[in-house]
Design a protein around this motif. Structure first.
Motif, PDB file in Angstrom:
ATOM      1  N   GLN A  60       0.828  -1.196   0.000  1.00 16.69           N
ATOM      2  CA  GLN A  60       0.000   0.000   0.000  1.00 16.69           C
ATOM      3  C   GLN A  60       0.866   1.251   0.000  1.00 16.69           C
ATOM      4  OE1 GLN A  60      -2.657   0.200   3.299  1.00 16.69           O
ATOM      5  NE2 GLN A  60      -3.715   2.021   2.567  1.00 16.69           N
ATOM      6  N   TYR A  61       1.938   1.215   0.791  1.00 23.23           N
ATOM      7  CA  TYR A  61       2.830   2.365   0.853  1.00 23.23           C
ATOM      8  C   TYR A  61       3.496   2.587  -0.502  1.00 23.23           C
ATOM      9  CZ  TYR A  61       6.716   5.322   2.270  1.00 23.23           C
ATOM     10  OH  TYR A  61       7.622   6.333   2.367  1.00 23.23           O
ATOM     11  N   GLY A  62       3.922   1.487  -1.132  1.00 21.45           N
ATOM     12  CA  GLY A  62       4.550   1.599  -2.446  1.00 21.45           C
ATOM     13  C   GLY A  62       3.608   2.203  -3.475  1.00 21.45           C
ATOM     14  N   GLU A  63       2.310   1.863  -3.378  1.00 19.45           N
ATOM     15  CA  GLU A  63       1.357   2.424  -4.317  1.00 19.45           C
ATOM     16  C   GLU A  63       1.155   3.907  -4.070  1.00 19.45           C
ATOM     17  OE1 GLU A  63      -2.046   0.038  -3.697  1.00 19.45           O
ATOM     18  OE2 GLU A  63      -1.342  -1.625  -4.939  1.00 19.45           O
ATOM     19  N   ASN A  64       1.184   4.293  -2.781  1.00 22.29           N
ATOM     20  CA  ASN A  64       0.932   5.682  -2.449  1.00 22.29           C
ATOM     21  C   ASN A  64       2.068   6.603  -2.873  1.00 22.29           C
ATOM     22  OD1 ASN A  64      -1.509   5.038  -1.322  1.00 22.29           O
ATOM     23  ND2 ASN A  64      -0.734   4.838   0.752  1.00 22.29           N
ATOM     24  N   VAL A  65       3.312   6.110  -2.921  1.00 19.54           N
ATOM     25  CA  VAL A  65       4.435   6.982  -3.226  1.00 19.54           C
ATOM     26  C   VAL A  65       4.760   7.018  -4.712  1.00 19.54           C
ATOM     27  CG1 VAL A  65       5.477   6.673  -0.962  1.00 19.54           C
ATOM     28  CG2 VAL A  65       6.163   5.180  -2.829  1.00 19.54           C
ATOM     29  N   ASN A  66       3.942   6.375  -5.538  1.00 26.64           N
ATOM     30  CA  ASN A  66       4.182   6.459  -6.976  1.00 26.64           C
ATOM     31  C   ASN A  66       4.093   7.910  -7.441  1.00 26.64           C
ATOM     32  OD1 ASN A  66       4.681   3.790  -7.390  1.00 26.64           O
ATOM     33  ND2 ASN A  66       2.594   3.257  -7.938  1.00 26.64           N
ATOM     34  N   ASP A  67       3.173   8.686  -6.869  1.00 24.04           N
ATOM     35  CA  ASP A  67       3.039  10.095  -7.190  1.00 24.04           C
ATOM     36  C   ASP A  67       3.475  10.929  -5.996  1.00 24.04           C
ATOM     37  OD1 ASP A  67       2.172   9.736  -9.728  1.00 24.04           O
ATOM     38  OD2 ASP A  67       0.041   9.888  -9.268  1.00 24.04           O
ATOM     39  N   ILE A  68       4.300  11.925  -6.269  1.00 28.12           N
ATOM     40  CA  ILE A  68       4.773  12.840  -5.235  1.00 28.12           C
ATOM     41  C   ILE A  68       4.184  14.207  -5.524  1.00 28.12           C
ATOM     42  CG2 ILE A  68       6.815  13.911  -4.201  1.00 28.12           C
ATOM     43  CD1 ILE A  68       8.399  11.460  -5.200  1.00 28.12           C
ATOM     44  N   GLU A  69       3.696  14.870  -4.490  1.00 29.62           N
ATOM     45  CA  GLU A  69       3.148  16.217  -4.660  1.00 29.62           C
ATOM     46  C   GLU A  69       3.912  17.185  -3.773  1.00 29.62           C
ATOM     47  OE1 GLU A  69      -0.867  17.937  -3.188  1.00 29.62           O
ATOM     48  OE2 GLU A  69      -1.233  17.336  -5.267  1.00 29.62           O
ATOM     49  N   VAL A  70       4.403  18.253  -4.378  1.00 25.91           N
ATOM     50  CA  VAL A  70       5.110  19.284  -3.623  1.00 25.91           C
ATOM     51  C   VAL A  70       4.368  20.601  -3.801  1.00 25.91           C
ATOM     52  CG1 VAL A  70       7.362  18.183  -3.766  1.00 25.91           C
ATOM     53  CG2 VAL A  70       6.658  19.731  -5.575  1.00 25.91           C
ATOM     54  N   GLU A  71       4.417  21.417  -2.763  1.00 24.36           N
ATOM     55  CA  GLU A  71       3.750  22.722  -2.795  1.00 24.36           C
ATOM     56  C   GLU A  71       4.705  23.776  -2.274  1.00 24.36           C
ATOM     57  OE1 GLU A  71      -0.268  24.990  -1.072  1.00 24.36           O
ATOM     58  OE2 GLU A  71       0.154  22.892  -0.571  1.00 24.36           O
ATOM     59  N   ALA A  72       4.843  24.848  -3.017  1.00 25.70           N
ATOM     60  CA  ALA A  72       5.691  25.960  -2.586  1.00 25.70           C
ATOM     61  C   ALA A  72       4.892  26.819  -1.617  1.00 25.70           C
ATOM     62  CB  ALA A  72       6.134  26.782  -3.785  1.00 25.70           C
ATOM     63  N   PRO A  73       5.396  27.018  -0.402  1.00 29.36           N
ATOM     64  CA  PRO A  73       4.651  27.821   0.578  1.00 29.36           C
ATOM     65  C   PRO A  73       4.539  29.270   0.154  1.00 29.36           C
ATOM     66  CG  PRO A  73       6.850  27.300   1.387  1.00 29.36           C
ATOM     67  CD  PRO A  73       6.673  26.527   0.128  1.00 29.36           C
ATOM     68  N   ALA A  74       3.595  29.971   0.736  1.00 30.11           N
ATOM     69  CA  ALA A  74       3.364  31.375   0.388  1.00 30.11           C
ATOM     70  C   ALA A  74       4.622  32.203   0.629  1.00 30.11           C
ATOM     71  CB  ALA A  74       2.203  31.931   1.211  1.00 30.11           C
ATOM     72  N   GLY A  75       4.961  33.015  -0.366  1.00 31.98           N
ATOM     73  CA  GLY A  75       6.124  33.880  -0.238  1.00 31.98           C
ATOM     74  C   GLY A  75       7.438  33.246  -0.647  1.00 31.98           C
ATOM     75  N   PHE A  76       7.414  31.992  -1.053  1.00 33.42           N
ATOM     76  CA  PHE A  76       8.648  31.298  -1.417  1.00 33.42           C
ATOM     77  C   PHE A  76       8.491  30.608  -2.766  1.00 33.42           C
ATOM     78  CE2 PHE A  76       8.752  31.566   3.159  1.00 33.42           C
ATOM     79  CZ  PHE A  76      10.062  31.909   3.436  1.00 33.42           C
ATOM     80  N   PRO A  99       5.476  11.662 -10.885  1.00 35.25           N
ATOM     81  CA  PRO A  99       5.804  10.300 -10.443  1.00 35.25           C
ATOM     82  C   PRO A  99       7.200  10.230  -9.855  1.00 35.25           C
ATOM     83  CG  PRO A  99       5.956  10.441 -12.823  1.00 35.25           C
ATOM     84  CD  PRO A  99       5.406  11.766 -12.360  1.00 35.25           C
ATOM     85  N   TYR A 100       7.387   9.310  -8.943  1.00 31.67           N
ATOM     86  CA  TYR A 100       8.714   9.101  -8.349  1.00 31.67           C
ATOM     87  C   TYR A 100       9.724   8.733  -9.430  1.00 31.67           C
ATOM     88  CZ  TYR A 100      12.427   6.894  -5.633  1.00 31.67           C
ATOM     89  OH  TYR A 100      13.637   6.541  -5.110  1.00 31.67           O
ATOM     90  N   ARG A 101       9.272   7.945 -10.394  1.00 33.23           N
ATOM     91  CA  ARG A 101      10.133   7.553 -11.513  1.00 33.23           C
ATOM     92  C   ARG A 101       9.294   7.521 -12.787  1.00 33.23           C
ATOM     93  NH1 ARG A 101      13.053   2.356 -10.140  1.00 33.23           N
ATOM     94  NH2 ARG A 101      14.185   3.800  -8.800  1.00 33.23           N
ATOM     95  N   PHE A 102       9.762   8.211 -13.823  1.00 35.41           N
ATOM     96  CA  PHE A 102       9.023   8.233 -15.082  1.00 35.41           C
ATOM     97  C   PHE A 102       9.112   6.870 -15.764  1.00 35.41           C
ATOM     98  CE2 PHE A 102      10.019  12.829 -14.695  1.00 35.41           C
ATOM     99  CZ  PHE A 102       8.718  13.303 -14.743  1.00 35.41           C
TER     100      PHE A 102
END
Length: 205
Positions: A60-76, A99-102
């Motif tokens: 389940q963990y492996g399936e969840n980390v296939n996609d990574i989401e990053v967000e730039a905080p306000a002001g940065f 994706p973690y790996r294309f």
């Protein structure tokens, strides 16, 4: 030899003194033996269940980390490097999912907000920036995409290389851009405007 004899003598004394103690508690040893056997029998299904749970969690963990989401905080602004070597500068308040790996025939990421891409060149595997209404396809180039939620207009500014824009809703190509061109696409009206010339600093700054 004398020292060795003393050691042997002491061992014999210790063994002789311990033997009566062992004989005094035969029932206790028998109980401990039974408990040990029962524990060993019960341990097998418990271990099996534990291994199964751990394996399930890992899958389940492996399936969840296939996609990574990053967000730039306000002001940065945030600069990240993707698995293929592509550099991305994410504007504050924007999100990028990748994706973690294309793998496969394309390198696809999903953008909410604004980001600047410097794509690692690969003619065989195009790089695709997907937004809610638009896709920007490139093989190796530098461009900016602005697609904030709640806004009908998506902007794409090409610095170098070439990109092709697709309308996801209607599944059709909009236009191929040339360097120093900025396309503003209105998904609600299905219309776009094109600006060219000395516009890089205006949209990339």
């Amino acid at each position: 030899n004398r020292l060795l004899d003393k050691v042997h003598h002491q061992i014999n004394i210790n063994q002789n003194t311990e033997q009566p103690m062992i004989r005094r508690f035969p029932d206790r040893n028998r109980v401990l033996s039974v408990i040990t056997r029962v524990a060993a029998i019960l341990l097998l299904p418990v271990l099996s269940l534990l291994i199964y749970e751990i394996s399930s969690d890992q899958v389940q963990y492996g399936e969840n980390v296939n996609d990574i989401e990053v967000e730039a905080p306000a002001g940065f602004r945030m600069n990240i490097e993707l698995g293929d070597g592509t550099q991305v500068w994410i504007h504050h308040g924007s999100k990028l999912r990748y994706p973690y790996r294309f793998a496969g025939k394309s390198r696809k990421v999903f953008l909410t907000g604004e980001a600047y891409f410097k794509v690692a060149h690969n003619n065989k595997v195009p790089f695709i920036v997907e937004t809610n209404n638009l896709e920007v396809k490139a093989t190796g180039t530098t461009f900016n995409v602005s697609a904030y939620p709640g806004e009908d207009i998506v902007e794409t500014t090409l610095v170098e290389g070439s990109v092709i824009l697709f309308d996801k809703t209607r599944n059709q190509e909009i236009k191929a851009l040339s360097p120093s061109e900025c396309l503003k696409f209105n998904s609600e009206k299905n219309k776009y405007t094109l600006e060219s010339g000395d516009i890089i600093e205006k949209y990339i700054a």
